[in-house]
Design an enzyme around this catalytic site. Sequence first.
Site, PDB file in Angstrom:
ATOM      1  N   CYS A   2     -11.247  -4.963   1.528  1.00  0.00           N
ATOM      2  CA  CYS A   2     -12.072  -5.177   2.724  1.00  0.00           C
ATOM      3  C   CYS A   2     -11.275  -5.846   3.845  1.00  0.00           C
ATOM      4  O   CYS A   2     -10.315  -6.561   3.588  1.00  0.00           O
ATOM      5  CB  CYS A   2     -13.249  -6.077   2.399  1.00  0.00           C
ATOM      6  SG  CYS A   2     -14.250  -5.478   1.056  1.00  0.00           S
ATOM      7  N   ARG A  27      -5.337  -1.059   4.434  1.00  0.00           N
ATOM      8  CA  ARG A  27      -5.679  -1.823   3.232  1.00  0.00           C
ATOM      9  C   ARG A  27      -6.553  -1.024   2.279  1.00  0.00           C
ATOM     10  O   ARG A  27      -6.752  -1.421   1.143  1.00  0.00           O
ATOM     11  CB  ARG A  27      -6.428  -3.100   3.635  1.00  0.00           C
ATOM     12  CG  ARG A  27      -5.570  -4.080   4.394  1.00  0.00           C
ATOM     13  CD  ARG A  27      -6.405  -4.997   5.243  1.00  0.00           C
ATOM     14  NE  ARG A  27      -7.192  -5.930   4.482  1.00  0.00           N
ATOM     15  CZ  ARG A  27      -6.878  -7.205   4.311  1.00  0.00           C
ATOM     16  NH1 ARG A  27      -5.780  -7.677   4.838  1.00  0.00           N
ATOM     17  NH2 ARG A  27      -7.647  -8.005   3.622  1.00  0.00           N
ATOM     18  N   TRP A  74     -14.497  -2.113   0.991  1.00  0.00           N
ATOM     19  CA  TRP A  74     -13.964  -1.436  -0.195  1.00  0.00           C
ATOM     20  C   TRP A  74     -14.923  -1.795  -1.315  1.00  0.00           C
ATOM     21  O   TRP A  74     -14.990  -2.956  -1.732  1.00  0.00           O
ATOM     22  CB  TRP A  74     -12.552  -1.953  -0.482  1.00  0.00           C
ATOM     23  CG  TRP A  74     -11.770  -1.163  -1.469  1.00  0.00           C
ATOM     24  CD1 TRP A  74     -11.403   0.145  -1.360  1.00  0.00           C
ATOM     25  CD2 TRP A  74     -11.211  -1.628  -2.701  1.00  0.00           C
ATOM     26  NE1 TRP A  74     -10.651   0.509  -2.454  1.00  0.00           N
ATOM     27  CE2 TRP A  74     -10.520  -0.547  -3.290  1.00  0.00           C
ATOM     28  CE3 TRP A  74     -11.218  -2.859  -3.367  1.00  0.00           C
ATOM     29  CZ2 TRP A  74      -9.847  -0.662  -4.503  1.00  0.00           C
ATOM     30  CZ3 TRP A  74     -10.551  -2.960  -4.572  1.00  0.00           C
ATOM     31  CH2 TRP A  74      -9.880  -1.871  -5.128  1.00  0.00           C
ATOM     32  N   ASN A  98     -15.429 -10.782   2.789  1.00  0.00           N
ATOM     33  CA  ASN A  98     -14.385 -10.247   1.899  1.00  0.00           C
ATOM     34  C   ASN A  98     -14.428 -11.047   0.613  1.00  0.00           C
ATOM     35  O   ASN A  98     -14.727 -12.237   0.646  1.00  0.00           O
ATOM     36  CB  ASN A  98     -12.995 -10.460   2.505  1.00  0.00           C
ATOM     37  CG  ASN A  98     -12.650  -9.409   3.515  1.00  0.00           C
ATOM     38  OD1 ASN A  98     -13.469  -8.552   3.832  1.00  0.00           O
ATOM     39  ND2 ASN A  98     -11.451  -9.481   4.054  1.00  0.00           N
ATOM     40  N   GLY A  99     -14.071 -10.418  -0.489  1.00  0.00           N
ATOM     41  CA  GLY A  99     -14.037 -11.148  -1.756  1.00  0.00           C
ATOM     42  C   GLY A  99     -15.319 -10.953  -2.543  1.00  0.00           C
ATOM     43  O   GLY A  99     -16.080 -10.015  -2.293  1.00  0.00           O
ATOM     44  N   GLU A 486       8.156   2.719 -12.361  1.00  0.00           N
ATOM     45  CA  GLU A 486       7.822   2.697 -10.933  1.00  0.00           C
ATOM     46  C   GLU A 486       7.690   4.124 -10.379  1.00  0.00           C
ATOM     47  O   GLU A 486       6.799   4.424  -9.590  1.00  0.00           O
ATOM     48  CB  GLU A 486       8.909   1.889 -10.182  1.00  0.00           C
ATOM     49  CG  GLU A 486       8.803   1.854  -8.672  1.00  0.00           C
ATOM     50  CD  GLU A 486       7.509   1.259  -8.128  1.00  0.00           C
ATOM     51  OE1 GLU A 486       6.702   0.712  -8.885  1.00  0.00           O
ATOM     52  OE2 GLU A 486       7.295   1.404  -6.915  1.00  0.00           O
ATOM     53  N   LYS A 490       4.367   5.563  -8.672  1.00  0.00           N
ATOM     54  CA  LYS A 490       4.372   6.131  -7.319  1.00  0.00           C
ATOM     55  C   LYS A 490       3.750   7.528  -7.334  1.00  0.00           C
ATOM     56  O   LYS A 490       2.906   7.857  -6.506  1.00  0.00           O
ATOM     57  CB  LYS A 490       5.807   6.277  -6.780  1.00  0.00           C
ATOM     58  CG  LYS A 490       6.462   5.034  -6.306  1.00  0.00           C
ATOM     59  CD  LYS A 490       6.143   4.739  -4.874  1.00  0.00           C
ATOM     60  CE  LYS A 490       5.703   3.339  -4.589  1.00  0.00           C
ATOM     61  NZ  LYS A 490       5.213   2.417  -5.528  1.00  0.00           N
ATOM     62  N   GLU A 493      -0.045   7.391  -7.999  1.00  0.00           N
ATOM     63  CA  GLU A 493      -0.912   6.781  -6.987  1.00  0.00           C
ATOM     64  C   GLU A 493      -1.033   7.612  -5.714  1.00  0.00           C
ATOM     65  O   GLU A 493      -2.093   7.604  -5.099  1.00  0.00           O
ATOM     66  CB  GLU A 493      -0.579   5.309  -6.706  1.00  0.00           C
ATOM     67  CG  GLU A 493       0.772   4.996  -6.143  1.00  0.00           C
ATOM     68  CD  GLU A 493       1.066   3.494  -6.034  1.00  0.00           C
ATOM     69  OE1 GLU A 493       0.155   2.660  -6.163  1.00  0.00           O
ATOM     70  OE2 GLU A 493       2.235   3.149  -5.807  1.00  0.00           O
ATOM     71  N   HIS A 509       9.461   8.632 -30.172  1.00  0.00           N
ATOM     72  CA  HIS A 509       8.326   7.919 -30.759  1.00  0.00           C
ATOM     73  C   HIS A 509       7.000   8.333 -30.135  1.00  0.00           C
ATOM     74  O   HIS A 509       6.037   7.558 -30.165  1.00  0.00           O
ATOM     75  CB  HIS A 509       8.542   6.403 -30.637  1.00  0.00           C
ATOM     76  CG  HIS A 509       9.778   5.938 -31.326  1.00  0.00           C
ATOM     77  ND1 HIS A 509       9.901   5.935 -32.702  1.00  0.00           N
ATOM     78  CD2 HIS A 509      10.973   5.511 -30.840  1.00  0.00           C
ATOM     79  CE1 HIS A 509      11.113   5.499 -33.020  1.00  0.00           C
ATOM     80  NE2 HIS A 509      11.781   5.249 -31.913  1.00  0.00           N
ATOM     81  N   LYS A 608      -4.209  -1.824  -0.428  1.00  0.00           N
ATOM     82  CA  LYS A 608      -2.884  -2.408  -0.232  1.00  0.00           C
ATOM     83  C   LYS A 608      -2.828  -3.824  -0.777  1.00  0.00           C
ATOM     84  O   LYS A 608      -1.891  -4.212  -1.442  1.00  0.00           O
ATOM     85  CB  LYS A 608      -2.571  -2.415   1.270  1.00  0.00           C
ATOM     86  CG  LYS A 608      -1.227  -3.020   1.625  1.00  0.00           C
ATOM     87  CD  LYS A 608      -0.117  -2.097   1.214  1.00  0.00           C
ATOM     88  CE  LYS A 608       1.255  -2.692   1.444  1.00  0.00           C
ATOM     89  NZ  LYS A 608       2.247  -1.998   0.608  1.00  0.00           N
TER      90      LYS A 608
HETATM   91  C1  G6P Z   1      -1.759  -3.114  -5.003  1.00  0.00           C
HETATM   92  C2  G6P Z   1      -0.843  -2.301  -4.132  1.00  0.00           C
HETATM   93  C3  G6P Z   1       0.522  -2.169  -4.784  1.00  0.00           C
HETATM   94  C4  G6P Z   1       1.098  -3.548  -5.102  1.00  0.00           C
HETATM   95  C5  G6P Z   1       0.112  -4.393  -5.922  1.00  0.00           C
HETATM   96  C6  G6P Z   1       0.558  -5.840  -5.987  1.00  0.00           C
HETATM   97  O1  G6P Z   1      -2.025  -2.432  -6.183  1.00  0.00           O
HETATM   98  O2  G6P Z   1      -1.387  -1.024  -3.925  1.00  0.00           O
HETATM   99  O3  G6P Z   1       1.411  -1.496  -3.908  1.00  0.00           O
HETATM  100  O4  G6P Z   1       2.281  -3.399  -5.811  1.00  0.00           O
HETATM  101  O5  G6P Z   1      -1.174  -4.389  -5.304  1.00  0.00           O
HETATM  102  O6  G6P Z   1       0.508  -6.390  -4.700  1.00  0.00           O
HETATM  103  P1  G6P Z   1       1.411  -7.556  -4.182  1.00  0.00           P
HETATM  104  O7  G6P Z   1       1.012  -7.732  -2.739  1.00  0.00           O
HETATM  105  O8  G6P Z   1       1.066  -8.768  -5.010  1.00  0.00           O
HETATM  106  O9  G6P Z   1       2.830  -7.152  -4.355  1.00  0.00           O
END
Ligand code: G6P
Length: 613
Positions: A2, A27, A74, A98-99, A486, A490, A493, A509, A608
Site C-alpha cells: 500500500c 510498490r 494491496w 498502510n499495514g 536467484e 527472477k 516472479e 537427488h 516492492k
Molecule cells: C519483496 C521484493 C523483493 C525483495 C524482498 C525483500 O519480495 O519484491 O525484490 O527482494 O521483498 O525486500 P528488501 O527490501 O528487504 O530487500
Amino acid sequence: MCGIVGGVAERNISDILIEGLKRLEYRGYDSAGLALINQQHVLRERRVGKVVNLEDAVKTSQITGTLGIAHTRWATHGKPTEDNAHPHLSDRVAVVHNGIIENFEELKNTLIQQGYVFSSQTDTEVVAHLVTEALKTHATLLSAVQSVVPKLKGAFALGIVHADYPDELIAVREGSPLVVGVGIGEHFIGSDQLALLPITNRFIYLEEGDIAYITRQDVRIFAHNEHEIERPTKELDATVSHASKGEYKHFMLKEIFEQPEALQQTISQALNGNALREDFLQHAELDFKQVKQVQIIACGTSYHSGLIAKYWFEQLIDLPCQVEIASEFRYRSPVIVEHTLYVCISQSGETADTLAALRDTQKRAKAKGLHISSMAICNVATSSMIRETDHHLLTLAGPEIGVASTKAFTTQLAALMLFILKIGQVQGKIAEHVLTKMIEDLWHCPKVLLNTLQHNAEILRLSELFVEKQHCLFLGRGTNYPIALEGALKLKEISYIHAEGYAAGELKHGPLALVDNDMPVVILAPKDDMLDKLKSNMEEVQARGGELFVFADEHSGIAEKDRQHVVKVPSISHWLSPIIYSIPVQLLSYHVAVLRGTDVDQPRNLAKSVTVE
Ligand code: G6P
C-alpha cells in the site's frame, strides 16, 4: 504494498495526490482512491485497478480540495474491490492506512454493538469509526486520534482528515514508514518520499509512535506520551529524484544497465587505491574485533545475497556465518550467542519480517544481558533498518523501482564483500596480499559487468526459446548456487514460468527426474574449482534429452553443440563471479517476461516493499 499520499495547501491538491500515487505504483497495488475536503464535505473517488482509472474518475467528477488523502491498496483484509479501497469513511472522517491492525475484529465487534455500520471487509474501517466515536468526548481531531491510536495493535501508518477541520491533516507512524514533505505554506505526507519529490525535497521523517498534526503553516509532532517533540527537517540531494525510465522500456531494464555505475559508487565509498579507506566502518571496529560469528537475516533476493556472503565469510576470513529467512528466524526464538554480529540485508530497509527479527533479537539480547551488535546493508539511507542497527553500510544503487530486485542485489554483494574485508582486516584474518588482490578485482568488477551486459542481444535470442516453456531449472555450485536460486526467483516472479534453483550436486537427488525434451536447464559455469564437477552435471542433463543454456566463463572450454547453447561470460576472479553471473540471469528473465507480455515492473500479486507480514 500500500501507498499513502496526503496534503494540506492553499491550492487544489487533487493532481498532486494522483501524481504521488503514480510515483508509488511500483510498490504493487490493486486499487486506488482519494478523499478531498471541500466546503466541509468529504468528496471521495475510488477505483479498482490502476491509478489511471482513479485519475479518469476524478477528471469526470471534477472533485477538488485543498486538504486530502489518497491511497494505493494491496489487498490484505478483504478482496481488491471498490468497497474495500481506501479512503474509508465514517460520518465526516476519512482514513487511509498502510499495514495491519491486528485486533480489528475485536474492535469491530464493539463498534457494531455501538451501532456503527461497516461498508468494507477491511481492518482500516475500524479506525474511521473509532475517531468518530472519540470525537464525542474529545474537543479536537488531534486529541481524538491520540486517544484512538493506543487502542490499535499492529504495525501501521495512517492519514486522517475530517470535514469539520478543513486545515488539519493528522498522520500516524506506528511500524510503517511515513514522511512529511515540507513546502512553503503547504505540507504533504507520503509513505515514501519518492511520492513527494516533484513538490519538495525537504522532509521530516516520522519516528515510530509519532503523531503529526499538520496544517498549511505548521507541522507539530507528538510522541506516544502526547508530549510535543522536535524532529529535524532534512534536505535531500537532488540526485535522488531520478525516477524516470528514460530511454528504457522498463525500470527493470534501466536498473540492470545501471549496475556498473551502482557498483562503482558502492565500491568507491570504501576504497582508496588498493586499500580500504581508513574511515570505512571505523566506528564499528570495536564490535568487529569482538565478533565470533555472524547471523544474516533477510528476505527474497536479499536473502540470496546473504547465502553468497556465507561462503565468503567462512572461506575468506574463517568466520562462522549462518543465514536465515527473516520470517522463519523471527518466530523460532533462536539461541542468542554473545558477540554475534546480526546482519540485516534489505533493499528497502522496511521489510516487516526483517525488521521484526532484528527488533526481537535486540530485545531478547538486552533482557539476557548479552552483548551482540547489529548491522544493516541497505539501499535507503533514511530507512528504519538503518536507524535501528548499530552500524550500517549503504548500497549506493539509487532508487530501485522494478519490483524484481537487480542493482540492489549486485550492490549488496559488493557491500558484503567490502564489509567482510573490513572484519578480516580488523581481526587480522586476511593476508595483506589477498586483501590487495581482492580490492584490485573489486575495482575491475564494474568493467567486467559492463562487458557482460554486451551479451544482451545474444541473451534476448535465447529467451525466445523459453517463451512456451512451463518449467525451468537453474543449476550452479558454490557461490553460484545462490545465483541459481536467484535466477529461478527472477524468472518465476516476472515471467510466471515455474522455475527451480538447485545446487548442481543435488541433481541426482530429485530434479533429474524432471529433465526431458521440454525442460530448459540453465547452468552457471564460472571458471573455478567446481567446473569439472559441473561439466559432469551437464552431461547428466544432456543424456536425459534436456536442453542446456550455459552461461560459461570465456575460458571454461564449454562450447556450443546440439541442444547446448553457450553465452561466453567475461572472466572474473572466482570470488566475485556471483556478481557477474547475476547479469545473464536477470537479462534472461527480463526478456522472457517481455516476450510473454507480463507487467515486468509490477508483476501480479507482488510488492516492492513488503511492510506487512
Ligand atoms: C519483496 C521484493 C523483493 C525483495 C524482498 C525483500 O519480495 O519484491 O525484490 O527482494 O521483498 O525486500 P528488501 O527490501 O528487504 O530487500
